[in-house]
Design an enzyme around this catalytic site. Structure first.
Site, mmCIF file in Angstrom:
data_model
loop_
_atom_site.group_PDB
_atom_site.id
_atom_site.type_symbol
_atom_site.label_atom_id
_atom_site.label_comp_id
_atom_site.label_asym_id
_atom_site.label_seq_id
_atom_site.Cartn_x
_atom_site.Cartn_y
_atom_site.Cartn_z
ATOM 1 N N GLY A 53 0.796 -1.224 0.000
ATOM 2 C CA GLY A 53 0.000 0.000 0.000
ATOM 3 C C GLY A 53 0.823 1.266 0.000
ATOM 4 N N GLU A 104 -2.515 -7.887 -7.094
ATOM 5 C CA GLU A 104 -2.711 -9.143 -7.815
ATOM 6 C C GLU A 104 -1.928 -9.191 -9.119
ATOM 7 O OE1 GLU A 104 -5.215 -7.155 -6.921
ATOM 8 O OE2 GLU A 104 -6.323 -8.232 -5.338
ATOM 9 N N GLU A 121 0.435 0.178 6.525
ATOM 10 C CA GLU A 121 -0.544 0.956 7.301
ATOM 11 C C GLU A 121 -1.916 0.516 6.805
ATOM 12 O OE1 GLU A 121 2.475 4.763 7.283
ATOM 13 O OE2 GLU A 121 1.624 3.840 5.513
ATOM 14 N N GLU A 130 -12.496 0.503 4.119
ATOM 15 C CA GLU A 130 -11.491 1.206 3.317
ATOM 16 C C GLU A 130 -10.074 0.845 3.786
ATOM 17 O OE1 GLU A 130 -12.632 5.318 3.615
ATOM 18 O OE2 GLU A 130 -14.174 5.109 2.090
#
Length: 311
Positions: A53, A104, A121, A130
């Site tokens: 992320g 992916e 995080e 979310e």
């Protein structure tokens, strides 16, 4: 309105940058992560780290600083650019690398098949809304070496009854919309009407993707006489590994504010309680793409020997 792929990408990018800025401006979580990485820097020495992320880039940068041999970031490329700029001109600049694409779709560079540590995080509102929970589980199952670490890996979800804090210039009998029945906001300690109840503990080292949607019974003990007008969901974040158990931060009403807000669920019918009275019920959280924020909460609650209230 139909959202095409380019527009969706722009929306996701804007959301990622909003989250990134919020994290970097939050001294509570920044200090907690810094203390974790510095106290347990031996965990990172000569390790390959994957930042799932890269929401702020902070965890990637800290991993480089405490001795990781390679740090690979996926997700928010603007935060990855921040890390690259922070390392430019230093002898550690080649340690960090970013990969564009969804979790992916990507492949690890240099033919790597495994990583030693995943940092992320990953938490969202009420832990899962979310969040990057599924991304981390996917990365763990595909790339994390046996005995590898996820940092942070433990989140504990709590719930408490609360009164509604009506903003100034707002009428209390003003009609609630769907958005106003489910909010992300901060509750003050004097709004709490009950003790907190632990709903769920998630440890990403052993969790499965289906754990993000759940049903749980609860019991709440009233702190005083009054009306319960809603429920507040909040959680604590920690890192646990072998003999290490390190609390990081909490988004509870009695703790300092962080970049993550609490989740407030307002009741259609208030519940009158007396001090020490017990309230029993159940709460369920499950996916619903047509619902606000992509999740739906189902709630039933009652005082002992009282009729059940449902949402």
């Amino acid at each position: 309105m139909k959202i095409d792929s380019d527009m969706e990408s722009d929306l996701n990018c804007n959301r990622d940058m909003n989250i990134s800025n919020a994290i970097l401006n939050d001294p509570i979580s920044c200090k907690a992560y810094h203390e974790l990485f510095q106290t347990h820097n031996d965990l990172f020495k000569d390790k390959i780290v994957l930042d799932v992320g890269c929401r702020s880039g902070m965890l990637s940068l800290m991993a480089v600083e405490v001795g990781a041999i390679k740090v690979i970031a996926t997700g928010n490329m603007e935060s990855a650019d921040f890390v690259e700029k922070a390392l430019s001109g230093s002898e550690k600049k080649d340690i960090f690398e970013s990969i564009k694409g969804s979790i992916e779709q990507i492949r690890l560079p240099y033919g790597l098949k495994k990583v030693d540590i995943i940092v992320s995080e990953w938490m969202g509102h009420a832990i899962f809304t979310e969040s990057l929970y599924r991304d981390v589980i996917y990365a763990r199952d595909k790339w994390l070496d046996k005995g590898g670490l996820i940092i942070p890996n433990v989140a504990t979800l709590f719930m408490a009854g609360m009164t509604k804090n009506v903003p100034k210039n707002t009428q209390e009998d003003e009609e609630d919309t769907e958005d106003e029945m489910l909010l992300e906001d901060y509750v003050t300690p004097d709004q709490l009407m009950t003790h907190r109840f632990r709903l769920k503990i998630i440890n990403l080292s052993v969790a499965i993707k289906e754990d993000e949607y759940f049903q749980s019974p609860f019991g709440l003990n009233a702190l005083r006489d009054g009306e319960i007008q809603g429920l507040v969901l909040h959680f604590d974040v920690a890192f646990a590994h072998n003999n290490i158990r390190m609390p990081l931060f909490s988004i509870g009403p009695r703790k300092p504010k962080t970049y993550l807000k609490q989740t407030l669920i307002y009741l259609e019918d208030n519940l009158m309680v007396q001090k020490h009275e017990m309230i029993e019920g159940y709460i369920a959280m499950f996916a619903n793409k047509s619902a606000v924020r992509g999740v739906e909460f189902v709630l039933g609650m009652k005082t002992i020997n009282d009729e059940e209230l449902s949402e």
